[in-house]
Design an enzyme around this catalytic site. Structure first.
Site, PDB file in Angstrom:
ATOM      1  N   LYS A  92     -11.114  -0.558  -1.409  1.00 21.63           N
ATOM      2  CA  LYS A  92     -10.913  -1.398  -0.224  1.00 21.63           C
ATOM      3  C   LYS A  92     -12.063  -1.130   0.750  1.00 21.63           C
ATOM      4  CE  LYS A  92      -5.943  -0.635  -0.782  1.00 21.63           C
ATOM      5  NZ  LYS A  92      -4.743   0.043  -0.271  1.00 21.63           N
ATOM      6  N   ARG A 112     -11.432   8.390  -2.048  1.00 20.38           N
ATOM      7  CA  ARG A 112     -11.687   9.818  -1.804  1.00 20.38           C
ATOM      8  C   ARG A 112     -13.170  10.075  -1.549  1.00 20.38           C
ATOM      9  NH1 ARG A 112      -9.521  13.416  -6.528  1.00 20.38           N
ATOM     10  NH2 ARG A 112      -7.737  12.048  -6.170  1.00 20.38           N
ATOM     11  N   SER A 166      -2.691   0.739  -4.200  1.00 23.52           N
ATOM     12  CA  SER A 166      -3.142   1.909  -3.444  1.00 23.52           C
ATOM     13  C   SER A 166      -4.444   2.458  -4.006  1.00 23.52           C
ATOM     14  CB  SER A 166      -2.068   3.007  -3.520  1.00 23.52           C
ATOM     15  OG  SER A 166      -2.604   4.243  -3.108  1.00 23.52           O
ATOM     16  N   ALA A 167      -5.334   2.856  -3.111  1.00 19.96           N
ATOM     17  CA  ALA A 167      -6.600   3.456  -3.535  1.00 19.96           C
ATOM     18  C   ALA A 167      -6.399   4.847  -4.126  1.00 19.96           C
ATOM     19  CB  ALA A 167      -7.535   3.559  -2.340  1.00 19.96           C
ATOM     20  N   SER A 168      -5.213   5.412  -3.941  1.00 20.20           N
ATOM     21  CA  SER A 168      -5.005   6.812  -4.326  1.00 20.20           C
ATOM     22  C   SER A 168      -4.928   7.014  -5.837  1.00 20.20           C
ATOM     23  CB  SER A 168      -3.715   7.336  -3.692  1.00 20.20           C
ATOM     24  OG  SER A 168      -3.470   8.645  -4.152  1.00 20.20           O
ATOM     25  N   GLU A 217      -0.028  -3.336   4.611  1.00 23.25           N
ATOM     26  CA  GLU A 217      -1.120  -2.378   4.750  1.00 23.25           C
ATOM     27  C   GLU A 217      -1.111  -1.711   6.115  1.00 23.25           C
ATOM     28  OE1 GLU A 217      -3.742  -0.704   4.028  1.00 23.25           O
ATOM     29  OE2 GLU A 217      -3.995  -1.225   1.932  1.00 23.25           O
ATOM     30  N   ASP A 218      -1.490  -0.440   6.168  1.00 23.51           N
ATOM     31  CA  ASP A 218      -1.593   0.239   7.466  1.00 23.51           C
ATOM     32  C   ASP A 218      -3.044   0.452   7.884  1.00 23.51           C
ATOM     33  OD1 ASP A 218      -2.077   2.209   5.423  1.00 23.51           O
ATOM     34  OD2 ASP A 218      -1.926   3.711   7.010  1.00 23.51           O
ATOM     35  N   ASP A 243       0.875  -1.158   0.000  1.00 18.92           N
ATOM     36  CA  ASP A 243       0.000   0.000   0.000  1.00 18.92           C
ATOM     37  C   ASP A 243       0.926   1.225   0.000  1.00 18.92           C
ATOM     38  OD1 ASP A 243      -2.258   1.704   0.521  1.00 18.92           O
ATOM     39  OD2 ASP A 243      -1.645   1.741   2.627  1.00 18.92           O
ATOM     40  N   LEU A 244       0.425   2.377  -0.365  1.00 18.92           N
ATOM     41  CA  LEU A 244       1.294   3.559  -0.431  1.00 18.92           C
ATOM     42  C   LEU A 244       1.176   4.428   0.837  1.00 18.92           C
ATOM     43  CD1 LEU A 244       3.177   5.457  -2.051  1.00 18.92           C
ATOM     44  CD2 LEU A 244       1.130   6.481  -3.047  1.00 18.92           C
ATOM     45  N   ASP A 245      -0.019   5.017   0.988  1.00 18.08           N
ATOM     46  CA  ASP A 245      -0.224   5.975   2.081  1.00 18.08           C
ATOM     47  C   ASP A 245      -0.155   5.263   3.436  1.00 18.08           C
ATOM     48  OD1 ASP A 245      -0.907   8.395   0.495  1.00 18.08           O
ATOM     49  OD2 ASP A 245      -2.550   7.151  -0.196  1.00 18.08           O
ATOM     50  N   ASN A 294      -3.581   9.665  -6.789  1.00 17.52           N
ATOM     51  CA  ASN A 294      -2.347  10.468  -6.866  1.00 17.52           C
ATOM     52  C   ASN A 294      -1.098   9.616  -6.691  1.00 17.52           C
ATOM     53  OD1 ASN A 294      -3.682  13.128  -6.967  1.00 17.52           O
ATOM     54  ND2 ASN A 294      -4.355  12.631  -4.903  1.00 17.52           N
ATOM     55  N   THR A 301       1.459  10.045   4.151  1.00 11.91           N
ATOM     56  CA  THR A 301       0.616  11.093   3.561  1.00 11.91           C
ATOM     57  C   THR A 301      -0.657  11.303   4.377  1.00 11.91           C
ATOM     58  OG1 THR A 301      -0.133   9.340   2.133  1.00 11.91           O
ATOM     59  CG2 THR A 301       1.301  10.986   1.132  1.00 11.91           C
ATOM     60  N   LYS A 314      -8.595   6.164   6.565  1.00 10.96           N
ATOM     61  CA  LYS A 314      -7.372   5.540   6.043  1.00 10.96           C
ATOM     62  C   LYS A 314      -7.710   4.366   5.127  1.00 10.96           C
ATOM     63  CE  LYS A 314      -4.055   6.864   9.561  1.00 10.96           C
ATOM     64  NZ  LYS A 314      -3.207   6.407  10.658  1.00 10.96           N
ATOM     65  N   GLY A 315      -7.118   4.372   3.956  1.00  8.44           N
ATOM     66  CA  GLY A 315      -7.250   3.238   3.042  1.00  8.44           C
ATOM     67  C   GLY A 315      -8.472   3.273   2.152  1.00  8.44           C
ATOM     68  N   ILE A 316      -9.425   4.123   2.468  1.00  7.84           N
ATOM     69  CA  ILE A 316     -10.647   4.113   1.643  1.00  7.84           C
ATOM     70  C   ILE A 316     -10.606   5.239   0.596  1.00  7.84           C
ATOM     71  CG2 ILE A 316     -12.016   2.999   3.462  1.00  7.84           C
ATOM     72  CD1 ILE A 316     -13.327   5.718   3.920  1.00  7.84           C
TER      73      ILE A 316
HETATM   74  C1  G6P Z   1      -5.296   6.103   0.298  1.00  5.44           C
HETATM   75  C2  G6P Z   1      -5.468   6.811   1.627  1.00  5.44           C
HETATM   76  C3  G6P Z   1      -6.876   7.316   1.798  1.00  5.44           C
HETATM   77  C4  G6P Z   1      -7.290   8.138   0.595  1.00  5.44           C
HETATM   78  C5  G6P Z   1      -7.190   7.293  -0.675  1.00  5.44           C
HETATM   79  C6  G6P Z   1      -7.558   8.071  -1.931  1.00  5.44           C
HETATM   80  O1  G6P Z   1      -5.825   4.835   0.374  1.00  5.44           O
HETATM   81  O2  G6P Z   1      -5.144   5.962   2.699  1.00  5.44           O
HETATM   82  O3  G6P Z   1      -6.924   8.089   2.978  1.00  5.44           O
HETATM   83  O4  G6P Z   1      -8.613   8.604   0.743  1.00  5.44           O
HETATM   84  O5  G6P Z   1      -5.867   6.806  -0.800  1.00  5.44           O
HETATM   85  O6  G6P Z   1      -6.534   9.000  -2.188  1.00  5.44           O
HETATM   86  P1  G6P Z   1      -6.574  10.137  -3.282  1.00  5.44           P
HETATM   87  O7  G6P Z   1      -5.140  10.572  -3.354  1.00  5.44           O
HETATM   88  O8  G6P Z   1      -7.043   9.516  -4.575  1.00  5.44           O
HETATM   89  O9  G6P Z   1      -7.514  11.177  -2.789  1.00  5.44           O
HETATM   90 MG    MG Z   2      -2.658   3.135   3.665  1.00  4.15          MG
END
Ligand code: G6P
Ligand code: MG
Length: 222
Positions: free
Chosen positions: A150, A54, A119-121, A174-175, A14-16, A123, A22, A50-52
């Site tokens: 997730k 946006r 990663s769900a991000s 994963e955190d 996982d990233l964040d 970014n 972050t 965390k992890g979910i």
């Molecule tokens: C990660 C973080 C979440 C965040 C998600 C979406 O999983 O742990 O807190 O909401 O990514 O990130 P984004 O950068 O797309 O807003």
């Molecule tokens: Mg995370």
């Protein structure tokens, strides 16, 4: 399952909160949005985000504030929050990589273990570029590539498919609680990074990657 039977072919990170902290920037941006909407958003409540995704995060935030909005309005607020978040991200430096994780990934790679990001991000690539570690990851499964967030296992299954590995021979780091659940549901070996009380459903939990090696990791999950 003993360590003789358990062969690790790949690791998905996982990233964040695993590669970089972050969460503090997400928190600052969500807090700013909550303030603008007229309520307070605490660091304790931030744990739920965390992890979910946006949008799921925004829905929880609005629920905390007791605010009901249309899909269009939500879209605008999510975009606003992301612009604030990007202001922090664009200033990030490579020294913000969490201690030990880069060395651990390098050791894994030197032993032929394949490395992916899950990663769900949306970014994720921007952050990896900013930290100058995008080349460490052979495969990047991020929020731009999946529909189900997730705790659905889709993101990790996509990374495993791209890496051409069986989830049963793959560790997910994963955190977040939602991430551990996603990994478990996908048939991966889950390793929590952080608080064992929060990550109690993980197969093993480590506080961080300082001094972590493949041998130590195999011992923990074996
Ligand atoms: C990660 C973080 C979440 C965040 C998600 C979406 O999983 O742990 O807190 O909401 O990514 O990130 P984004 O950068 O797309 O807003
Ligand atoms: Mg995370």
């Amino acid at each position: 399952m003993n360590s003789d039977m358990y062969k690790i072919n790949a690791c998905i990170f996982d990233l964040d909160g695993v590669v970089v902290d972050t969460a503090k920037y997400h928190y600052l941006a969500w807090k700013r949005l909550a303030k603008e909407l007229g309520f307070d958003f605490t660091i304790e409540a931030n744990e739920r985000l965390k992890g979910i995704s946006r949008l799921d995060s925004l829905n929880i935030l609005l629920e905390i504030g007791g605010i009901v909005l249309s899909a269009d309005e939500k879209e605008k607020l999510a975009e606003k929050k992301n612009q604030w978040y990007l202001e922090y991200i664009n200033k990030m430096q490579p020294d913000e990589i969490l201690p030990g994780v880069k060395n651990f990934i390098k050791e894994l790679k030197s032993k032929g273990i394949r490395i992916g990001l899950g990663s769900a991000s949306k970014n994720a690539k921007l952050i990896l570029n900013q930290l100058e570690i995008i080349d460490l990851f052979e495969v990047i499964a991020d929020g731009t590539r999946v529909l189900k967030a997730k705790p659905d296992p889709e993101i990790f299954l996509l990374a495993a498919k791209d890496l051409n590995v069986d989830p049963h021979q793959c560790i997910v780091f994963e955190d977040a609680e939602a991430g551990i659940e996603a990994a478990n549901r996908g048939g991966f070996t889950s390793v929590g990074v952080g608080d064992p009380k929060i990550l109690c459903k993980a197969k093993a939990v480590i506080p961080n990657f300082i001094g972590m090696t493949l041998d130590k990791m195999t011992g923990l999950i074996g």
